[in-house]
Design an enzyme around this catalytic site. Structure first.
Site, mmCIF file in Angstrom:
data_model
loop_
_atom_site.group_PDB
_atom_site.id
_atom_site.type_symbol
_atom_site.label_atom_id
_atom_site.label_comp_id
_atom_site.label_asym_id
_atom_site.label_seq_id
_atom_site.Cartn_x
_atom_site.Cartn_y
_atom_site.Cartn_z
ATOM 1 N N GLY A 163 -28.448 9.683 21.389
ATOM 2 C CA GLY A 163 -28.750 10.873 22.180
ATOM 3 C C GLY A 163 -27.790 11.200 23.307
ATOM 4 O O GLY A 163 -28.185 11.807 24.309
ATOM 5 N N SER A 164 -26.494 10.880 23.147
ATOM 6 C CA SER A 164 -25.562 11.230 24.232
ATOM 7 C C SER A 164 -25.354 12.746 24.316
ATOM 8 O O SER A 164 -25.175 13.288 25.411
ATOM 9 C CB SER A 164 -24.219 10.500 24.072
ATOM 10 O OG SER A 164 -23.459 11.057 23.037
ATOM 11 N N ARG A 199 -40.379 16.373 1.682
ATOM 12 C CA ARG A 199 -39.501 16.818 2.780
ATOM 13 C C ARG A 199 -40.031 18.110 3.378
ATOM 14 O O ARG A 199 -39.960 18.348 4.582
ATOM 15 C CB ARG A 199 -38.074 17.044 2.255
ATOM 16 C CG ARG A 199 -37.324 15.751 1.947
ATOM 17 C CD ARG A 199 -35.973 16.076 1.327
ATOM 18 N NE ARG A 199 -35.166 16.927 2.184
ATOM 19 C CZ ARG A 199 -34.398 17.927 1.747
ATOM 20 N NH1 ARG A 199 -34.330 18.212 0.473
ATOM 21 N NH2 ARG A 199 -33.697 18.652 2.603
ATOM 22 N N MET A 223 -30.282 12.870 11.526
ATOM 23 C CA MET A 223 -29.658 12.363 10.313
ATOM 24 C C MET A 223 -30.324 12.826 9.013
ATOM 25 O O MET A 223 -30.112 12.239 7.965
ATOM 26 C CB MET A 223 -29.616 10.823 10.362
ATOM 27 C CG MET A 223 -28.808 10.278 11.525
ATOM 28 S SD MET A 223 -27.122 10.933 11.576
ATOM 29 C CE MET A 223 -26.405 9.974 10.248
ATOM 30 N N ARG A 224 -31.118 13.871 9.076
ATOM 31 C CA ARG A 224 -31.766 14.373 7.859
ATOM 32 C C ARG A 224 -31.311 15.796 7.567
ATOM 33 O O ARG A 224 -31.057 16.564 8.497
ATOM 34 C CB ARG A 224 -33.281 14.390 8.027
ATOM 35 C CG ARG A 224 -33.897 13.029 8.212
ATOM 36 C CD ARG A 224 -35.354 13.177 8.566
ATOM 37 N NE ARG A 224 -36.116 13.745 7.465
ATOM 38 C CZ ARG A 224 -36.632 13.023 6.482
ATOM 39 N NH1 ARG A 224 -36.478 11.731 6.454
ATOM 40 N NH2 ARG A 224 -37.334 13.599 5.523
ATOM 41 N N LEU A 281 -32.156 19.439 6.568
ATOM 42 C CA LEU A 281 -33.339 20.294 6.680
ATOM 43 C C LEU A 281 -33.563 21.052 5.370
ATOM 44 O O LEU A 281 -32.614 21.394 4.663
ATOM 45 C CB LEU A 281 -33.148 21.283 7.830
ATOM 46 C CG LEU A 281 -33.071 20.638 9.220
ATOM 47 C CD1 LEU A 281 -32.568 21.650 10.248
ATOM 48 C CD2 LEU A 281 -34.424 20.074 9.640
ATOM 49 N N ASN A 312 -25.824 22.793 15.085
ATOM 50 C CA ASN A 312 -25.511 21.374 14.866
ATOM 51 C C ASN A 312 -24.150 21.082 15.483
ATOM 52 O O ASN A 312 -23.292 21.969 15.563
ATOM 53 C CB ASN A 312 -25.474 21.075 13.371
ATOM 54 C CG ASN A 312 -25.193 19.606 13.084
ATOM 55 O OD1 ASN A 312 -25.764 18.725 13.735
ATOM 56 N ND2 ASN A 312 -24.304 19.328 12.137
ATOM 57 N N HIS A 360 -20.849 18.524 15.041
ATOM 58 C CA HIS A 360 -20.235 17.661 14.024
ATOM 59 C C HIS A 360 -18.903 17.140 14.563
ATOM 60 O O HIS A 360 -18.098 17.925 15.069
ATOM 61 C CB HIS A 360 -20.017 18.459 12.733
ATOM 62 C CG HIS A 360 -19.451 17.642 11.627
ATOM 63 N ND1 HIS A 360 -20.213 16.747 10.902
ATOM 64 C CD2 HIS A 360 -18.195 17.550 11.131
ATOM 65 C CE1 HIS A 360 -19.445 16.155 10.010
ATOM 66 N NE2 HIS A 360 -18.218 16.612 10.125
HETATM 67 C C1 GRF Z 1 -22.282 12.782 17.316
HETATM 68 O O1 GRF Z 1 -20.997 12.306 17.040
HETATM 69 C C2 GRF Z 1 -22.530 14.074 16.592
HETATM 70 O O2 GRF Z 1 -21.380 14.851 16.466
HETATM 71 C C3 GRF Z 1 -22.999 13.615 15.246
HETATM 72 O O3 GRF Z 1 -23.794 12.483 15.496
HETATM 73 C C4 GRF Z 1 -23.372 11.889 16.721
HETATM 74 C C5 GRF Z 1 -24.579 11.820 17.599
HETATM 75 O O4 GRF Z 1 -24.303 11.154 18.807
HETATM 76 N N1 GRF Z 1 -23.708 14.661 14.559
HETATM 77 P P1 GRF Z 1 -25.382 11.186 19.978
HETATM 78 O O5 GRF Z 1 -26.704 10.672 19.395
HETATM 79 O O6 GRF Z 1 -25.487 12.588 20.488
HETATM 80 O O7 GRF Z 1 -24.837 10.236 21.017
#
Ligand code: GRF
Length: 221
Positions: A17-18, A70, A95-96, A98, A112, A114
């Protein structure tokens, strides 16, 4: 005097969750016309839930195994998001994939982040893939979510150079700093009503007061 309504954001997480933290910090610093009103996780012990609770934000675990399909799981997520009257859904390390029904429900209202310059390197382990491929530049992308994996219309990207002695870890850390900036920036542009989706392109309107330009000049940390 009318007070502009603040955007209500729901964040979907699975891990540390950073990015969530960066959004919370930007909002708390008064640099975001948006509030995170609920955080939902598909992982019970995701540290992101703890980060939300530290800010007294409702943080809920929804167990995918408690649902037969789902679609049923996504319906439960929509229930939580509607209960909290969410305007914008932000995936932050969720990580899923949708379901189409979820995407349709929040069409062009799901973002999102990425850690690559899409459409290069969609999917997982993308910093490793960038190193293996030998690209000289990679970066990060904030995009609207469509039915595919990392395929939706692109809102903002930041370019990060790959250094000779980079490891997957070092490159990931460097990209992450930019992620934290561009995600908050994309949310703010959305909150200001400046993002318009035209086919695959997201057009960013100039600020009404001629202020902050829609590009990310000066944004790079
Ligand atoms: C990040 O690198 C984001 O781009 C990817 O998953 C990671 C999540 O990191 N989708 P965090 O949980 O926000 O620290």
């Amino acid at each position: 005097m009318t007070v502009a309504r603040r955007l209500r954001v729901g964040v979907l997480v699975s891990g540390r969750g950073s990015n969530l933290q960066a959004i919370l910090d930007t909002s708390a610093a008064g640099r975001l016309s948006a509030d995170v009103v609920v955080v939902l996780s598909d992982v019970a012990d995701a540290y992101a839930l703890e980060r939300a609770r530290q800010r007294n934000i409702p943080a809920l675990f929804e167990d995918p195994k408690a649902h037969p399909t789902r679609e049923a799981f996504d319906k439960a997520l929509i229930g939580h998001l509607e209960q909290h009257r969410v305007d914008l859904v932000c995936l932050a390390g969720f990580m899923r994939l949708l379901t189409p029904a979820f995407v349709a429900h929040y069409r062009h209202r799901i973002m999102n982040i990425h850690p690559a310059l899409l459409p290069a390197f969609p999917g997982l382990h993308v910093q490793r893939k960038a190193l293996q491929h030998g690209v000289k530049f990679t970066g990060c992308t904030v995009h609207f979510v469509d039915e595919g994996t990392d395929t939706g219309p692109i809102i903002i990207q930041a370019v990060v150079p790959v250094l000779n002695d980079d490891t997957e870890e070092a490159l990931s850390v460097r990209i992450l700093r930019y992620e934290h900036h561009i995600y908050a920036r994309a949310i703010q542009l959305f909150a200001e009503g400046r993002l318009q989706v035209r086919g695959r392109r997201v057009i960013c309107a100039p600020a009404p007061d001629g202020g902050t330009p829609p590009d990310f000049g000066g944004l790079n940390p």
